[in-house]
Design a protein around this motif. Structure first.
Motif, PDB file in Angstrom:
ATOM      1  N   ILE A   1     -31.864  14.556  10.935  1.00  0.00           N
ATOM      2  CA  ILE A   1     -33.002  15.133  11.635  1.00  0.00           C
ATOM      3  C   ILE A   1     -33.943  15.726  10.589  1.00  0.00           C
ATOM      4  O   ILE A   1     -33.498  16.422   9.666  1.00  0.00           O
ATOM      5  CB  ILE A   1     -32.563  16.226  12.626  1.00  0.00           C
ATOM      6  CG1 ILE A   1     -31.494  15.674  13.586  1.00  0.00           C
ATOM      7  CG2 ILE A   1     -33.751  16.761  13.419  1.00  0.00           C
ATOM      8  CD1 ILE A   1     -30.079  15.900  13.151  1.00  0.00           C
TER       9      ILE A   1
ATOM     10  N   CYS B   1     -33.994  22.077  13.744  1.00  0.00           N
ATOM     11  CA  CYS B   1     -34.526  21.643  12.458  1.00  0.00           C
ATOM     12  C   CYS B   1     -35.674  22.549  12.019  1.00  0.00           C
ATOM     13  O   CYS B   1     -35.757  22.948  10.855  1.00  0.00           O
ATOM     14  CB  CYS B   1     -34.979  20.190  12.557  1.00  0.00           C
ATOM     15  SG  CYS B   1     -35.291  19.414  10.952  1.00  0.00           S
TER      16      CYS B   1
ATOM     17  N   THR C   1     -34.774  18.091   5.931  1.00  0.00           N
ATOM     18  CA  THR C   1     -33.817  17.364   6.760  1.00  0.00           C
ATOM     19  C   THR C   1     -32.459  18.063   6.783  1.00  0.00           C
ATOM     20  O   THR C   1     -32.118  18.840   5.887  1.00  0.00           O
ATOM     21  CB  THR C   1     -33.604  15.920   6.256  1.00  0.00           C
ATOM     22  OG1 THR C   1     -32.997  15.966   4.953  1.00  0.00           O
ATOM     23  CG2 THR C   1     -34.919  15.157   6.194  1.00  0.00           C
TER      24      THR C   1
ATOM     25  N   ILE D   1     -35.803  11.532  13.864  1.00  0.00           N
ATOM     26  CA  ILE D   1     -34.346  11.405  13.906  1.00  0.00           C
ATOM     27  C   ILE D   1     -34.041   9.965  13.542  1.00  0.00           C
ATOM     28  O   ILE D   1     -34.664   9.032  14.083  1.00  0.00           O
ATOM     29  CB  ILE D   1     -33.764  11.754  15.285  1.00  0.00           C
ATOM     30  CG1 ILE D   1     -34.084  13.207  15.657  1.00  0.00           C
ATOM     31  CG2 ILE D   1     -32.245  11.521  15.298  1.00  0.00           C
ATOM     32  CD1 ILE D   1     -33.553  13.615  17.026  1.00  0.00           C
TER      33      ILE D   1
ATOM     34  N   TYR E   1     -32.033  19.661  18.880  1.00  0.00           N
ATOM     35  CA  TYR E   1     -31.959  19.238  17.477  1.00  0.00           C
ATOM     36  C   TYR E   1     -33.302  19.461  16.779  1.00  0.00           C
ATOM     37  O   TYR E   1     -33.353  19.936  15.638  1.00  0.00           O
ATOM     38  CB  TYR E   1     -31.575  17.759  17.389  1.00  0.00           C
ATOM     39  CG  TYR E   1     -30.091  17.500  17.313  1.00  0.00           C
ATOM     40  CD1 TYR E   1     -29.338  17.977  16.241  1.00  0.00           C
ATOM     41  CD2 TYR E   1     -29.437  16.760  18.287  1.00  0.00           C
ATOM     42  CE1 TYR E   1     -27.978  17.738  16.159  1.00  0.00           C
ATOM     43  CE2 TYR E   1     -28.077  16.508  18.213  1.00  0.00           C
ATOM     44  CZ  TYR E   1     -27.345  17.005  17.153  1.00  0.00           C
ATOM     45  OH  TYR E   1     -25.991  16.767  17.076  1.00  0.00           O
TER      46      TYR E   1
END
Length: 237
Positions: free
Chosen positions: A74, A31, A3, A92, A27
């Motif tokens: 995330i 990640c 995360t 998320i 996003y």
């Protein structure tokens, strides 16, 4: 689960102050990239070996889009590794653990010299220990396109701002193109994307729109040769 924490920026939001779908995908991609970098198999590992990850499919289930200024977490976890596929789940959520998004993606490892799939080596397999899938509905990868009824829109030209580090149109840009036709009065609850072909600088892409019986929207994006390169499906609440 890997995360990282962030805060929704003004530049990432739409006219209603909510995170855009393209920023949402950014996003999730970030990640994955951060995870690979921190696991020691990021760009400095893959580039000398002439390999790269390409996404084939997204399913993104949206409970609520975060708002401008909201702090979010995330996360991603590898859930399947077979042959040349490496599949991931994503989440998320708020820092208070309110679930916002659950997602699943199918990735393929490609030999960039031959443009063909290749398997992961032992170092990569060790770097991505598998975890259980998230609790969500998993739909088929293939998105069926209606045989008739599509409405073609004006084509767009792939320019330099749309390219990624592999000099292909970045996968979030197909979603950006499709979202130009979404209904701004409705809340998108699910996004599915099937990628079929990589497009490069100068290609002309034409969105072909189909309305779903349930009120959703399907956008088939075709190139100059009338070959499909991506299918984007938007479902509304």
């Amino acid at each position: 689960m890997y995360t990282f924490d962030s805060r929704v920026r003004f530049s990432e939001t739409d006219m209603n102050g909510r995170l855009t779908l393209t920023s949402l995908i950014d996003y999730l991609q970030d990640c994955s990239t951060f995870h690979s970098e921190d696991a020691g198999v990021g760009f400095s590992y893959t580039r000398p070996r002439h390999i790269a990850w390409f996404v084939n499919y997204w399913q993104i289930d949206i409970l609520r889009l975060p708002l401008m200024g909201e702090k979010i977490r995330i996360g991603t976890r590898p859930v399947e590794a077979r042959a040349f596929f490496g599949n991931r789940c994503y989440l998320i959520e708020t820092l208070d653990k309110e679930p916002l998004v659950r997602a699943y993606a199918v990735w393929t490892l490609i030999d960039t010299n031959t443009q063909k799939p290749t398997g992961m080596d032992e170092e990569m397999l060790k770097a991505y220990p598998l975890e259980p899938k998230l609790d969500m509905e998993y739909l088929p990868r293939k998105i069926v396109i209606p045989k008739e009824g599509g409405i073609s829109k004006d084509p767009i030209r792939v320019n330099e701002t749309m390219l990624d580090s592999n000099h292909h149109m970045n996968n979030s840009q197909y979603v950006r193109l499709a979202c130009a036709f979404e209904d701004p009065e409705k809340m998108i609850t699910r996004l599915r994307v099937q990628y079929k072909k990589q497009e490069r600088l100068g290609a002309h892409l034409t969105p072909v729109l189909y309305e779903r019986e349930n009120g959703g929207l399907l956008v088939n994006i075709v190139d100059d040769a009338k070959e499909g390169c991506a299918v984007v499906e938007l479902s509304y609440e």
